[in-house]
Write a protein that holds these residues in place. Structure first.
Motif, mmCIF file in Angstrom:
data_model
loop_
_atom_site.group_PDB
_atom_site.id
_atom_site.type_symbol
_atom_site.label_atom_id
_atom_site.label_comp_id
_atom_site.label_asym_id
_atom_site.label_seq_id
_atom_site.Cartn_x
_atom_site.Cartn_y
_atom_site.Cartn_z
ATOM 1 N N PRO A 1 0.805 -1.228 0.000
ATOM 2 C CA PRO A 1 0.000 0.000 0.000
ATOM 3 C C PRO A 1 0.835 1.274 0.000
ATOM 4 N N SER A 2 2.015 1.233 0.612
ATOM 5 C CA SER A 2 2.852 2.440 0.667
ATOM 6 C C SER A 2 3.448 2.806 -0.682
ATOM 7 N N LEU A 3 3.403 1.893 -1.660
ATOM 8 C CA LEU A 3 3.948 2.168 -2.990
ATOM 9 C C LEU A 3 2.873 2.623 -3.970
ATOM 10 N N LYS A 4 1.617 2.489 -3.603
ATOM 11 C CA LYS A 4 0.543 2.884 -4.519
ATOM 12 C C LYS A 4 0.577 4.391 -4.732
ATOM 13 N N GLY A 5 0.533 4.806 -6.001
ATOM 14 C CA GLY A 5 0.643 6.210 -6.343
ATOM 15 C C GLY A 5 2.065 6.668 -6.546
ATOM 16 N N ARG A 6 3.030 5.848 -6.152
ATOM 17 C CA ARG A 6 4.451 6.196 -6.319
ATOM 18 C C ARG A 6 5.088 5.416 -7.453
ATOM 19 N N VAL A 7 4.442 4.360 -7.888
ATOM 20 C CA VAL A 7 4.881 3.595 -9.051
ATOM 21 C C VAL A 7 3.671 3.390 -9.958
ATOM 22 N N GLU A 8 3.923 3.059 -11.201
ATOM 23 C CA GLU A 8 2.823 2.681 -12.089
ATOM 24 C C GLU A 8 2.550 1.199 -11.873
ATOM 25 N N TRP A 9 1.346 0.887 -11.453
ATOM 26 C CA TRP A 9 1.004 -0.505 -11.122
ATOM 27 C C TRP A 9 0.112 -1.089 -12.197
ATOM 28 N N ARG A 10 0.579 -2.155 -12.832
ATOM 29 C CA ARG A 10 -0.232 -2.929 -13.762
ATOM 30 C C ARG A 10 -0.663 -4.195 -13.019
ATOM 31 N N ARG A 11 -1.855 -4.157 -12.482
ATOM 32 C CA ARG A 11 -2.311 -5.255 -11.633
ATOM 33 C C ARG A 11 -2.682 -6.484 -12.467
ATOM 34 N N ILE A 12 -2.215 -7.642 -12.020
ATOM 35 C CA ILE A 12 -2.556 -8.912 -12.654
ATOM 36 C C ILE A 12 -3.647 -9.579 -11.822
ATOM 37 N N ARG A 13 -4.787 -9.784 -12.423
ATOM 38 C CA ARG A 13 -5.925 -10.364 -11.700
ATOM 39 C C ARG A 13 -6.062 -11.840 -12.066
ATOM 40 N N VAL A 14 -5.493 -12.678 -11.235
ATOM 41 C CA VAL A 14 -5.617 -14.121 -11.400
ATOM 42 C C VAL A 14 -5.962 -14.706 -10.042
ATOM 43 N N PRO A 15 -6.579 -15.881 -9.994
ATOM 44 C CA PRO A 15 -6.926 -16.476 -8.700
ATOM 45 C C PRO A 15 -5.678 -16.832 -7.893
ATOM 46 N N ILE A 16 -5.748 -16.612 -6.603
ATOM 47 C CA ILE A 16 -4.619 -16.931 -5.717
ATOM 48 C C ILE A 16 -4.481 -18.436 -5.536
ATOM 49 N N ARG A 17 -5.600 -19.124 -5.437
ATOM 50 C CA ARG A 17 -5.600 -20.572 -5.254
ATOM 51 C C ARG A 17 -6.527 -21.214 -6.281
ATOM 52 N N PRO A 18 -6.194 -22.441 -6.699
ATOM 53 C CA PRO A 18 -4.992 -23.195 -6.323
ATOM 54 C C PRO A 18 -3.757 -22.661 -7.049
ATOM 55 N N ALA A 19 -2.595 -22.909 -6.470
ATOM 56 C CA ALA A 19 -1.346 -22.429 -7.061
ATOM 57 C C ALA A 19 -1.112 -23.026 -8.440
ATOM 58 N N THR A 20 -1.629 -24.226 -8.665
ATOM 59 C CA THR A 20 -1.465 -24.867 -9.975
ATOM 60 C C THR A 20 -2.235 -24.129 -11.064
ATOM 61 N N ALA A 21 -3.221 -23.318 -10.686
ATOM 62 C CA ALA A 21 -3.916 -22.463 -11.655
ATOM 63 C C ALA A 21 -3.267 -21.087 -11.715
ATOM 64 N N ARG A 22 -2.867 -20.564 -10.553
ATOM 65 C CA ARG A 22 -2.270 -19.235 -10.509
ATOM 66 C C ARG A 22 -0.985 -19.156 -11.329
ATOM 67 N N PHE A 23 -0.125 -20.163 -11.212
ATOM 68 C CA PHE A 23 1.178 -20.100 -11.862
ATOM 69 C C PHE A 23 1.059 -19.958 -13.385
ATOM 70 N N PRO A 24 0.351 -20.848 -14.086
ATOM 71 C CA PRO A 24 0.277 -20.705 -15.543
ATOM 72 C C PRO A 24 -0.500 -19.470 -15.982
ATOM 73 N N LEU A 25 -1.550 -19.102 -15.214
ATOM 74 C CA LEU A 25 -2.316 -17.915 -15.581
ATOM 75 C C LEU A 25 -1.471 -16.648 -15.433
ATOM 76 N N PHE A 26 -0.701 -16.568 -14.358
ATOM 77 C CA PHE A 26 0.186 -15.415 -14.190
ATOM 78 C C PHE A 26 1.213 -15.371 -15.310
ATOM 79 N N PHE A 27 1.783 -16.516 -15.643
ATOM 80 C CA PHE A 27 2.776 -16.601 -16.717
ATOM 81 C C PHE A 27 2.209 -15.999 -17.999
#
Length: 440
Positions: A108-134
């Motif tokens: 939260p302390s970095l919001k507004g101080r950097v340009e944030w490109r948020r990646i919206r993928v499910p946190i769990r399960p990790a087996t879904a998060r990893f390939p989706l983030f990739f």
């Protein structure tokens, strides 16, 4: 005034912005704003509202500074040690570097101080998060990247060619440490299935990304990790960029010690701290079993994991009364300040941030021979603790010996403090800045 806030924000981003107009649109004064931002024609601002020009000013990069796209699953210290490293590195370099952060979460302390490109993928399960983030992060980076910008992956792997890849864990080395197994042998079936699938994907992603034509520089956080990368992924230049520690947050405090020990009901018993979330790799089971060889100590554990499984093990061994399982905590510094010893029973580490934080609080360190532990602890009279084999007996005997020797603990704690002082973030961040400049 709102103009003061704009000027302050623009200076923190590396550009100078002077706004005097109070109307909803810029009129005669637009020329001075345009010149300040480097635009040649005042007409470039006509028709834009004040808010629009503010956003344009915030995104205007400072000429001559590196612009770095940092890619990480999370840059929020609340998620763990690796994430703390990413957030602190960015914070230390904001005056020298323009950052675009591609991540699921951001401090939260970095919001507004950097340009944030948020990646919206499910946190769990990790087996879904990893390939989706990739996939998603690779697309976002391809679209955001500009000529001359650097791409720095921090514990994440993407399909794009990157300039710097910070490596906290070498997946191939973890598998080798497990005797070739993808998942820990003693874990429940579904955990082994999930962990094995995740490790299989991570290994293939490593093999794709850690090649000379895909990665210009590997930046392991320890010499040991650097040796692993040379073994498993030869041909890519390597520069070690060790983790730092916040020596203002993590420091000895007698007042906090008494307060926390009362909260935990530890009393005067020697208190041993253990911090970590992946209980199998971090060796919580080994540490709990070590209590049978260290009858005088109380083990305090901070971190998410299978708490029920750990509780059952402690009950079976008859040591549950000397175990405190706290789960995830945001006040680890208070716990370290209350402790007498720190225990690391990991199967694999690169450059343990928890070990450095404990050292900064003046705790003697008892650790397995993993990652940078040998460098942090040392040996002989200049030792900050004890290196042990990864067995309950060896770990327990070392803890019990130090628990009964106040003088030795004080001596080792002083050495630990000195070692931690050499790992201040403001010093180590300069090495990363030099790396950015050499790649720009």
């Amino acid at each position: 005034m709102w103009t003061d806030r704009i000027g302050q924000d623009s200076r923190s981003r590396g550009c100078q912005l002077s706004v005097e107009a109070r109307d909803d649109r810029f009129g005669d004064r637009s020329c001075s704003v345009a010149q300040t931002l480097g635009w040649s024609e005042s007409s470039e601002l006509r028709g834009f509202s004040v808010a629009t020009v503010i956003v344009m000013a915030r995104r205007e990069p400072h000429r001559g500074r590196p612009h770095v796209i940092v890619v990480a699953h999370s840059v929020d210290p609340a998620d763990g040690g690796m994430e703390t490293v990413h957030a602190r590195l960015i914070a230390e370099l904001l005056d020298e570097v323009d950052f675009t952060v591609v991540s699921c979460r951001l401090d939260p302390s970095l919001k507004g101080r950097v340009e944030w490109r948020r990646i919206r993928v499910p946190i769990r399960p990790a087996t879904a998060r990893f390939p989706l983030f990739f996939i998603v992060a690779s697309v976002v980076v391809a679209r955001a990247r500009r000529s001359g910008w650097l791409v720095h992956t921090c514990g994440a792997i993407i399909g794009n060619r990157v300039d710097v890849a910070t490596v906290h864990t070498t997946g191939a080395a973890v598998v080798a440490a497990r005797g070739g197994r993808l998942a820990p042998a003693g874990a429940p079936f579904f955990r082994r299935l999930n962990s094995g699938a995740l490790r299989w994907m991570a290994l293939r992603a490593e093999r794709w990304s850690y090649r000379p034509d895909r990665c210009a520089m590997l930046a392991p956080v320890s010499d040991v990790t650097g040796d692993e990368l040379r073994q498993f992924y030869p041909g890519v230049p390597i520069t070690v960029t060790p983790n730092g520690v916040d020596t203002e947050r993590f420091q000895p405090s007698l007042a906090t010690r008494d307060e926390v020990r009362a909260e935990l009901g530890v009393g005067e018993a020697p208190m041993v701290m253990f911090v970590g979330g992946d209980f199998d790799r971090k060796g919580l089971g080994v540490a709990i079993e070590a209590l049978t060889h260290a009858p005088s100590v109380v083990l305090v554990v901070a971190g998410p994991g299978d708490l029920e499984r750990a509780t059952r093990l402690a009950e079976d061994l008859g040591v549950a009364d000397r175990l405190r399982l706290l789960g995830r905590r945001s006040d680890v510094e208070r716990l370290d300040q209350a402790a007498d010893l720190y225990c690391c029973a990991s199967l694999y580490e690169a450059d343990s941030l928890a070990l450095l934080e404990a050292a900064a609080c003046g705790l003697p360190l008892v650790s397995t021979r993993v990652g940078s532990a040998a460098q942090v602890i040392g040996e002989g009279e200049a030792a900050a603790g004890v290196l042990v084999e990864r067995t309950p007996e060896a770990l327990g005997q070392a803890l019990e010996r130090l628990a009964g020797d106040v003088s030795l603990r004080a001596s080792m704690g002083s050495v630990a403090l000195e070692r931690a002082a050499t790992r201040r973030w403001d010093v180590l961040a300069l090495g990363v800045l030099d790396l950015y400049r050499s790649r720009s």
